[in-house]
Design a protein around this motif. Structure first.
Motif, mmCIF file in Angstrom:
data_model
loop_
_atom_site.group_PDB
_atom_site.id
_atom_site.type_symbol
_atom_site.label_atom_id
_atom_site.label_comp_id
_atom_site.label_asym_id
_atom_site.label_seq_id
_atom_site.Cartn_x
_atom_site.Cartn_y
_atom_site.Cartn_z
ATOM 1 N N ALA A 1 1.021 -1.405 0.238
ATOM 2 C CA ALA A 1 0.565 -0.221 -0.406
ATOM 3 C C ALA A 1 1.077 1.168 -0.078
ATOM 4 O O ALA A 1 2.116 1.979 0.451
ATOM 5 N N ARG A 2 0.705 2.308 -0.333
ATOM 6 C CA ARG A 2 1.055 3.728 -0.970
ATOM 7 C C ARG A 2 0.164 4.108 0.726
ATOM 8 O O ARG A 2 -0.183 4.121 0.939
ATOM 9 N N HIS A 3 1.110 5.413 0.124
ATOM 10 C CA HIS A 3 0.671 6.680 1.410
ATOM 11 C C HIS A 3 -0.487 7.327 0.605
ATOM 12 O O HIS A 3 -0.911 7.927 -0.456
ATOM 13 N N THR A 4 -2.281 7.034 1.056
ATOM 14 C CA THR A 4 -3.298 7.178 0.798
ATOM 15 C C THR A 4 -3.894 8.086 1.959
ATOM 16 O O THR A 4 -3.599 9.242 2.128
ATOM 17 N N THR A 5 -5.205 7.434 1.991
ATOM 18 C CA THR A 5 -6.101 8.201 3.416
ATOM 19 C C THR A 5 -6.298 7.217 3.912
ATOM 20 O O THR A 5 -5.239 6.515 4.108
ATOM 21 N N ARG A 6 -6.350 7.466 5.629
ATOM 22 C CA ARG A 6 -6.833 6.439 5.803
ATOM 23 C C ARG A 6 -6.292 6.322 7.347
ATOM 24 O O ARG A 6 -4.906 6.821 7.060
ATOM 25 N N ILE A 7 -5.759 5.176 7.158
ATOM 26 C CA ILE A 7 -4.976 3.758 7.872
ATOM 27 C C ILE A 7 -3.579 5.001 7.085
ATOM 28 O O ILE A 7 -2.217 4.923 8.029
ATOM 29 N N MET A 8 -3.422 4.466 5.807
ATOM 30 C CA MET A 8 -2.066 5.040 4.809
ATOM 31 C C MET A 8 -2.193 6.174 4.144
ATOM 32 O O MET A 8 -1.386 6.233 3.720
ATOM 33 N N ALA A 9 -2.670 6.786 5.625
ATOM 34 C CA ALA A 9 -2.657 8.671 5.340
ATOM 35 C C ALA A 9 -0.749 8.508 5.973
ATOM 36 O O ALA A 9 -0.938 8.658 6.577
ATOM 37 N N LYS A 10 -0.117 9.802 5.060
ATOM 38 C CA LYS A 10 0.338 10.424 5.877
ATOM 39 C C LYS A 10 0.651 10.466 7.615
ATOM 40 O O LYS A 10 1.361 10.509 8.565
ATOM 41 N N ASP A 11 -0.278 12.013 7.360
ATOM 42 C CA ASP A 11 -0.732 12.277 9.245
ATOM 43 C C ASP A 11 -1.952 11.117 9.524
ATOM 44 O O ASP A 11 -3.168 11.641 10.417
ATOM 45 N N HIS A 12 -1.849 9.704 10.163
ATOM 46 C CA HIS A 12 -2.369 8.373 10.696
ATOM 47 C C HIS A 12 -2.577 9.323 11.931
ATOM 48 O O HIS A 12 -3.513 8.467 12.346
ATOM 49 N N TYR A 13 -1.947 9.444 12.404
ATOM 50 C CA TYR A 13 -1.743 10.245 13.596
ATOM 51 C C TYR A 13 -3.119 10.407 14.863
ATOM 52 O O TYR A 13 -3.423 10.679 15.539
ATOM 53 N N SER A 14 -3.531 11.270 13.504
ATOM 54 C CA SER A 14 -4.790 11.577 13.957
ATOM 55 C C SER A 14 -6.300 10.516 14.053
ATOM 56 O O SER A 14 -7.647 11.471 14.388
ATOM 57 N N TRP A 15 -5.915 9.604 13.520
ATOM 58 C CA TRP A 15 -6.750 8.552 13.164
ATOM 59 C C TRP A 15 -7.895 7.471 14.371
ATOM 60 O O TRP A 15 -8.110 6.848 14.381
ATOM 61 N N THR A 16 -6.375 8.372 15.473
ATOM 62 C CA THR A 16 -6.467 7.809 16.817
ATOM 63 C C THR A 16 -8.502 7.421 17.064
ATOM 64 O O THR A 16 -8.705 6.370 17.546
ATOM 65 N N TRP A 17 -9.174 8.192 17.453
ATOM 66 C CA TRP A 17 -10.297 7.962 17.566
ATOM 67 C C TRP A 17 -11.351 7.152 16.698
ATOM 68 O O TRP A 17 -12.154 6.251 17.096
ATOM 69 N N TYR A 18 -11.226 7.206 15.049
ATOM 70 C CA TYR A 18 -11.331 6.228 14.617
ATOM 71 C C TYR A 18 -11.199 4.811 14.409
ATOM 72 O O TYR A 18 -11.866 3.914 14.781
ATOM 73 N N TRP A 19 -10.204 4.990 15.241
ATOM 74 C CA TRP A 19 -9.450 3.074 15.293
ATOM 75 C C TRP A 19 -9.855 2.312 16.464
ATOM 76 O O TRP A 19 -10.690 1.714 16.303
ATOM 77 N N THR A 20 -10.811 3.398 17.788
ATOM 78 C CA THR A 20 -10.970 3.006 18.121
ATOM 79 C C THR A 20 -13.103 2.740 18.252
ATOM 80 O O THR A 20 -13.270 1.338 18.831
ATOM 81 N N ALA A 21 -13.177 3.374 17.428
ATOM 82 C CA ALA A 21 -14.899 3.283 17.436
ATOM 83 C C ALA A 21 -14.861 1.744 16.382
ATOM 84 O O ALA A 21 -15.686 1.347 16.215
ATOM 85 N N ASN A 22 -13.829 1.069 15.406
ATOM 86 C CA ASN A 22 -13.897 -0.028 14.682
ATOM 87 C C ASN A 22 -13.979 -0.958 16.391
ATOM 88 O O ASN A 22 -14.499 -2.025 15.229
ATOM 89 N N PHE A 23 -14.188 -0.470 17.275
ATOM 90 C CA PHE A 23 -14.202 -1.999 17.155
ATOM 91 C C PHE A 23 -14.271 -2.554 19.067
ATOM 92 O O PHE A 23 -15.323 -2.727 19.303
ATOM 93 N N ILE A 24 -14.982 -0.778 19.458
ATOM 94 C CA ILE A 24 -16.197 -0.629 20.790
ATOM 95 C C ILE A 24 -16.522 0.648 20.628
ATOM 96 O O ILE A 24 -15.885 1.401 19.643
ATOM 97 N N GLU A 25 -17.674 0.825 21.075
ATOM 98 C CA GLU A 25 -18.183 1.682 20.847
ATOM 99 C C GLU A 25 -18.856 2.524 22.665
ATOM 100 O O GLU A 25 -19.270 2.428 23.534
ATOM 101 N N ASN A 26 -18.753 4.199 22.332
ATOM 102 C CA ASN A 26 -18.800 4.838 23.362
ATOM 103 C C ASN A 26 -19.222 6.351 23.297
ATOM 104 O O ASN A 26 -19.614 6.224 21.923
ATOM 105 N N ASN A 27 -19.142 7.299 24.499
ATOM 106 C CA ASN A 27 -20.353 8.299 24.364
ATOM 107 C C ASN A 27 -19.173 9.352 22.916
ATOM 108 O O ASN A 27 -19.932 10.279 22.371
ATOM 109 N N PHE A 28 -17.742 9.084 23.039
ATOM 110 C CA PHE A 28 -17.122 9.955 22.222
ATOM 111 C C PHE A 28 -17.035 9.798 21.117
ATOM 112 O O PHE A 28 -16.749 10.216 20.066
ATOM 113 N N ASN A 29 -17.229 7.868 20.592
ATOM 114 C CA ASN A 29 -16.745 7.610 19.519
ATOM 115 C C ASN A 29 -18.406 7.271 18.303
ATOM 116 O O ASN A 29 -18.652 6.882 17.938
#
Length: 631
Positions: A266-294
């Motif tokens: 995979a190349r640098h594109t979007t989402r997991i493979m985005a160069k700034d994927h560090y901001s993806w933290t909130w989305y990561w948790t939403a894939n496994f659990i659901e809480n008031n934040f996500n």
């Protein structure tokens, strides 16, 4: 967790807050591992003098217990993180209706400690045996100090099978002895890198300095992704992304998978493979659990679809029943074409209209993407499109290849329709074109143009065409339309309001009564070069123009013997005269074509038709197709 063979599963339904079972469901699943597919290998690189402990904060009992810092703990955490990667990927593909596909792992039959009960029982107690992802421990000849300046790949090569180049393995590698030095404020022995080698070892590596935050077994996943305990200031904290336990877990798991994505190509594109994927933290948790934040986050924020298509072409992601991935399929290029339909859907496409990214505001496709046959259909929604700004389209193929069209409007001009955004009306295009034009149709050689028989004046009123000038000499030189407010639209080598003076060229004026329509346009071709001549015929039988019949340059083509019927008969016999006319339920509303950029000679001429008795929406007068003529 299934074991090979028959698995009997019982699901109990409890009323909320009660231990009483309301209902039960028993199912039997026969699990057949896809051992014919190459796996993703998990490997931990350990220095020869390693203390066999990873970084661990006091909040994880790092000072008094090895529960989260031992090699066994690291193996459990690495394995569970890999299972999370696998599940996330499988769910992504399932959601895209391409089958619940994901990479498998190199597995071994051992004590299955992926659940809390089995983990607490330990290997020396009554824990159940099972097939679990194997974590290879790669002992290095280098010391802890030396391992911070060496190649993971070289160590894998020395360890032998299954890490042989000819096997083309894909490996997720954890550097066990990575360590954060608070004194130096740097992470020693850590590298976050990924590289795909089609004919060698493909490797995605990450340091172990944040592994303490990962879950050891399934029941720890929610806690690790919601724990707001501070990590303190004695451990690594990438750009402030690791202030809490759950931040650290999500950030490091996602970043490691980012490198594994590179290992898969995979190349640098979007989402997991985005160069700034560090901001993806909130989305990561939403894939496994659901809480008031996500709770409101969409779960489509996983892989970029272009990367997913590429993964699907790899043997690691195959499913039974897949068609063979031929070399022609893998190497096929993407071709973007605009296809007119009454109802259009959208495939994977990135679209920018000026500076605005409009990819995410279009309706999602709910069709089976595997049956698209390489056709990309695009639904243009007038609420999001500005026809006066550039349109850039990037599309991906099912094999991960992509193509970009920098000028989407130019692509639309080549289509057999002109869409009027915000309405159901479309203008149909029919033309006659010099056959050799395609060979010479290079940038700067020809100019596209189009005009309507009605135009919007400066006062906002709509005015009809009163007169059409057809300029024909040795060849077809140009056309101009005069409107009721005195405005005119022109496309020719010179101003058509003045008669031509070169050669034998002449100007043929034709007037359009308000109650008459153009019903036919006859076009004659030269044997080579531009079009030869043109004749326009009205519904009352009046016609004008010059077809240059048989090379008779002195004839203006208006004699009674040179009738439209005769030319149509010549057309039927395969002669050089061609008829452009609307269907019974259409009316001619304009013209379009291509002219030589230098001489202005017409190489292509066509008619634009619209449904009868349908008023053209005002939006049509703002389309870029009708704003490129001389005036």
């Amino acid at each position: 967790m299934l074991t090979p063979g028959v698995n009997k599963i019982k699901l109990d339904l409890h009323r909320y807050g009660s231990v009483q079972v309301e209902d039960s469901l028993k199912i039997t699943v026969n699990y057949v591992p896809l051992l014919q597919l190459p796996p993703l290998h998990l490997a931990i690189l350990v220095a020869k003098d390693s203390p066999l402990l990873i970084d661990c904060p006091p909040a994880k009992y790092g000072g008094i217990s090895t529960a989260h810092s031992s090699l066994d703990a690291a193996i459990s955490k690495f394995r569970m993180t890999a299972y999370m990667w696998q599940a996330l990927t499988a769910e992504y593909f399932r959601g895209k209706k391409t089958g619940r596909r994901s990479f498998r792992f190199d597995e071994e039959w051992t004590v299955n400690i992926t659940t809390q009960i089995a983990h607490q029982a330990g290997p020396d107690h009554s824990a159940a045996m099972g097939m679990v992802a194997k974590v290879h421990i790669i002992r290095c000849e280098k010391s802890v100090a030396e391992i911070r300046d060496m190649s993971f790949e070289a160590t894998l090569l020395k360890s032998g099978a299954p890490f042989e180049p000819r096997s083309r393995p894909v490996v997720a590698g954890l550097i066990f002895d990575a360590h954060y030095s608070a004194d130096q404020s740097i992470i020693l022995g850590h590298a976050a890198l990924g590289c795909h080698k089609p004919n060698g070892i493909s490797l995605g590596i990450f340091g172990s300095h944040l592994t303490y935050s990962w879950p050891r077994f399934l029941q720890e996943v929610p806690a690790c992704l919601t724990d707001e305990t501070s990590t303190g200031n004695i451990l690594g904290n990438k750009n402030g992304e690791c202030d809490s336990m759950w931040d650290t877990c999500a950030f490091s798991q996602c970043t490691f998978l980012h490198q594994v994505g590179h290992a898969f190509g995979a190349r640098h594109t979007t989402r997991i493979m985005a160069k700034d994927h560090y901001s993806w933290t909130w989305y990561w948790t939403a894939n496994f659990i659901e809480n008031n934040f996500n709770a409101d986050m969409g779960l489509d924020e996983k892989w970029d679809l272009r990367d997913a298509f590429w993964f699907r072409s790899l043997p690691q992601f195959a499913l039974p029943g897949d068609l063979p991935m031929t070399e022609d399929f893998k190497n096929a290029a993407v071709k973007i074409e605009i296809i007119a339909q009454e109802k259009l859907s959208i495939a994977d496409v990135q679209i920018r209209n000026g500076e605005k990214d409009i990819s995410d505001v279009w309706p999602e496709d709910d069709g089976d993407m595997t049956s698209r046959k390489g056709i990309l259909c695009i639904h243009f929604d007038h609420e999001f499109i500005d026809p006066n700004k550039p349109l850039k389209i990037t599309a991906a193929g099912m094999n991960g290849k992509e193509e970009t069209v920098m000028d989407g409007w130019a692509l639309l001009k080549k289509n057999s329709y002109i869409w009027i955004f915000g309405s159901k009306v479309k203008l149909r295009k029919r033309s006659v074109q010099f056959e050799g034009l395609g060979e010479n149709d290079i940038e700067g050689y020809v100019v596209d143009w189009a005009m309507l028989l009605r135009h919007r004046g400066k006062n906002g009123q709509i005015y009809r065409a009163l007169c059409i000038d057809l300029q024909v000499g040795d060849t077809m030189n140009g056309i101009a339309v005069h409107y009721a407010d005195g405005h005119y639209e022109n496309y020719s080598p010179k101003d058509t309001r003045q008669p031509h003076t070169f050669g034998h060229a002449s100007l043929h004026h034709g007037y359009l009564p308000g109650d008459e329509n153009i019903i036919k346009v006859l076009i004659r071709k030269h044997d080579s070069g531009s079009l030869a001549g043109i004749r326009v015929i009205l519904s009352n039988g009046v016609h004008w123009g010059c077809l240059n019949k048989n090379g008779d340059h002195n004839s203006d083509g208006n004699s009674e013997t040179e009738t439209a019927e005769r030319h149509e008969e010549q057309d039927k016999q395969g002669k050089s005269v061609f008829t452009l006319e609307p269907t019974e339920d259409e009316v001619i509303v304009g013209f379009y074509g291509q002219s030589d950029a230098k001489s202005g000679f017409i190489h292509q001429f066509g008619i634009l038709t619209a449904p009868k008795d349908v008023e053209l929406p005002e939006r049509v007068y703002y389309l870029p197709e009708f704003n490129n003529t001389k005036s």
